[in-house]
Design a protein around this motif. Structure first.
Motif, short mmCIF file in Angstrom:
data_model
loop_
_atom_site.label_atom_id
_atom_site.label_comp_id
_atom_site.label_asym_id
_atom_site.label_seq_id
_atom_site.Cartn_x
_atom_site.Cartn_y
_atom_site.Cartn_z
N LEU A 82 -16.15 -33.61 5.54
CA LEU A 82 -15.76 -35.02 5.56
C LEU A 82 -16.90 -35.78 4.91
O LEU A 82 -18.07 -35.46 5.13
CB LEU A 82 -15.63 -35.55 6.99
CG LEU A 82 -14.40 -35.22 7.78
CD1 LEU A 82 -14.56 -35.70 9.22
CD2 LEU A 82 -13.18 -35.86 7.18
N THR A 83 -16.59 -36.76 4.09
CA THR A 83 -17.61 -37.68 3.58
C THR A 83 -17.23 -39.06 4.07
O THR A 83 -16.10 -39.50 3.88
CB THR A 83 -17.70 -37.64 2.05
OG1 THR A 83 -16.43 -37.93 1.47
CG2 THR A 83 -18.18 -36.28 1.56
N ILE A 84 -18.18 -39.71 4.75
CA ILE A 84 -17.88 -40.99 5.39
C ILE A 84 -18.94 -42.01 5.01
O ILE A 84 -20.14 -41.76 5.12
CB ILE A 84 -17.85 -40.82 6.93
CG1 ILE A 84 -16.80 -39.79 7.33
CG2 ILE A 84 -17.60 -42.16 7.61
CD1 ILE A 84 -16.82 -39.43 8.81
N ASP A 85 -18.47 -43.15 4.57
CA ASP A 85 -19.35 -44.28 4.25
C ASP A 85 -20.28 -44.54 5.43
O ASP A 85 -19.84 -44.59 6.59
CB ASP A 85 -18.47 -45.50 3.99
CG ASP A 85 -19.23 -46.71 3.47
OD1 ASP A 85 -20.45 -46.82 3.70
OD2 ASP A 85 -18.58 -47.55 2.83
N MET A 122 -16.01 -46.94 -0.94
CA MET A 122 -17.10 -47.04 0.03
C MET A 122 -17.88 -48.32 -0.19
O MET A 122 -18.13 -48.72 -1.32
CB MET A 122 -18.02 -45.82 -0.07
CG MET A 122 -17.37 -44.54 0.39
SD MET A 122 -18.59 -43.25 0.65
CE MET A 122 -17.54 -41.91 1.19
N GLU A 123 -18.28 -48.93 0.92
CA GLU A 123 -19.05 -50.18 0.86
C GLU A 123 -20.51 -49.93 0.48
O GLU A 123 -21.08 -50.66 -0.31
CB GLU A 123 -19.02 -50.88 2.22
CG GLU A 123 -17.66 -51.39 2.64
CD GLU A 123 -17.70 -51.99 4.03
OE1 GLU A 123 -18.76 -52.48 4.46
OE2 GLU A 123 -16.66 -51.96 4.69
N SER A 124 -21.11 -48.93 1.09
CA SER A 124 -22.53 -48.68 0.86
C SER A 124 -22.74 -47.65 -0.24
O SER A 124 -21.80 -46.98 -0.67
CB SER A 124 -23.20 -48.23 2.16
OG SER A 124 -22.61 -47.05 2.64
N ASP A 125 -23.97 -47.52 -0.68
CA ASP A 125 -24.30 -46.56 -1.74
C ASP A 125 -24.45 -45.14 -1.20
O ASP A 125 -24.48 -44.19 -1.98
CB ASP A 125 -25.59 -46.98 -2.44
CG ASP A 125 -25.42 -48.25 -3.25
OD1 ASP A 125 -24.29 -48.53 -3.68
OD2 ASP A 125 -26.42 -48.96 -3.44
N SER A 126 -24.58 -45.00 0.11
CA SER A 126 -24.80 -43.70 0.72
C SER A 126 -23.62 -43.32 1.60
O SER A 126 -22.85 -44.17 2.04
CB SER A 126 -26.07 -43.72 1.57
OG SER A 126 -27.19 -44.00 0.77
N TYR A 127 -23.51 -42.03 1.86
CA TYR A 127 -22.47 -41.55 2.76
C TYR A 127 -22.99 -40.41 3.61
O TYR A 127 -23.97 -39.74 3.25
CB TYR A 127 -21.22 -41.12 1.98
CG TYR A 127 -21.40 -39.95 1.05
CD1 TYR A 127 -21.17 -38.65 1.48
CD2 TYR A 127 -21.77 -40.14 -0.27
CE1 TYR A 127 -21.31 -37.57 0.63
CE2 TYR A 127 -21.91 -39.07 -1.13
CZ TYR A 127 -21.69 -37.79 -0.68
OH TYR A 127 -21.84 -36.72 -1.52
N PHE A 128 -22.33 -40.21 4.74
CA PHE A 128 -22.65 -39.09 5.61
C PHE A 128 -21.76 -37.92 5.22
O PHE A 128 -20.57 -38.08 4.98
CB PHE A 128 -22.43 -39.44 7.09
CG PHE A 128 -23.39 -40.46 7.61
CD1 PHE A 128 -24.75 -40.20 7.63
CD2 PHE A 128 -22.94 -41.67 8.09
CE1 PHE A 128 -25.65 -41.14 8.12
CE2 PHE A 128 -23.82 -42.61 8.59
CZ PHE A 128 -25.18 -42.35 8.60
N TYR A 129 -22.36 -36.75 5.16
CA TYR A 129 -21.66 -35.52 4.79
C TYR A 129 -21.57 -34.66 6.06
O TYR A 129 -22.58 -34.27 6.63
CB TYR A 129 -22.46 -34.82 3.69
CG TYR A 129 -22.00 -33.43 3.34
CD1 TYR A 129 -21.05 -33.21 2.36
CD2 TYR A 129 -22.56 -32.32 3.97
CE1 TYR A 129 -20.64 -31.94 2.02
CE2 TYR A 129 -22.17 -31.03 3.64
CZ TYR A 129 -21.21 -30.85 2.66
OH TYR A 129 -20.82 -29.58 2.34
#
Length: 103
Positions: free
Chosen positions: A54-57, A88-95
């Protein structure tokens, strides 16, 4: 539409990713958790894939909580250098990853 759950090949990481969406009216009723778990179980039953992702903002904390309730574990935080993840709102995401139960 209540929501959706699906999976597919994530092009940028070449791994199988689970995705979900739940309409606001139906959030916090357990529907997404039930659907995600059913899809993951099905995938592990019909394939030999070792894990799903899963990739989550990073800004989407409720989705992170859902991922953890569904047995996904936070693997790392990622910040793409050459592209921004769509939707996605932010430049990073959780993997996140969820491994096949070997027991």
């Amino acid at each position: 539409m209540i929501g959706m759950v699906g999976m597919g090949l994530e092009d940028t990481v070449n791994e199988v990713e689970v995705a979900y969406f739940m309409s606001k009216k139906y959030q916090r009723n357990g529907y997404a958790k039930e659907a995600v778990n059913a899809l993951v179980d099905w995938c592990f039953n019909v394939s030999d894939i070792k894990y799903l992702i899963l990739t989550i903002d990073c800004a989407n904390i409720p989705s992170c909580h859902l991922a953890e309730k569904c047995g996904f574990e936070l693997f790392e935080k990622r910040t793409p250098k050459s592209h921004k993840q769509p939707n996605m709102e932010s430049d990073s995401y959780f993997y996140y990853r969820r491994y096949r139960n070997l027991a």
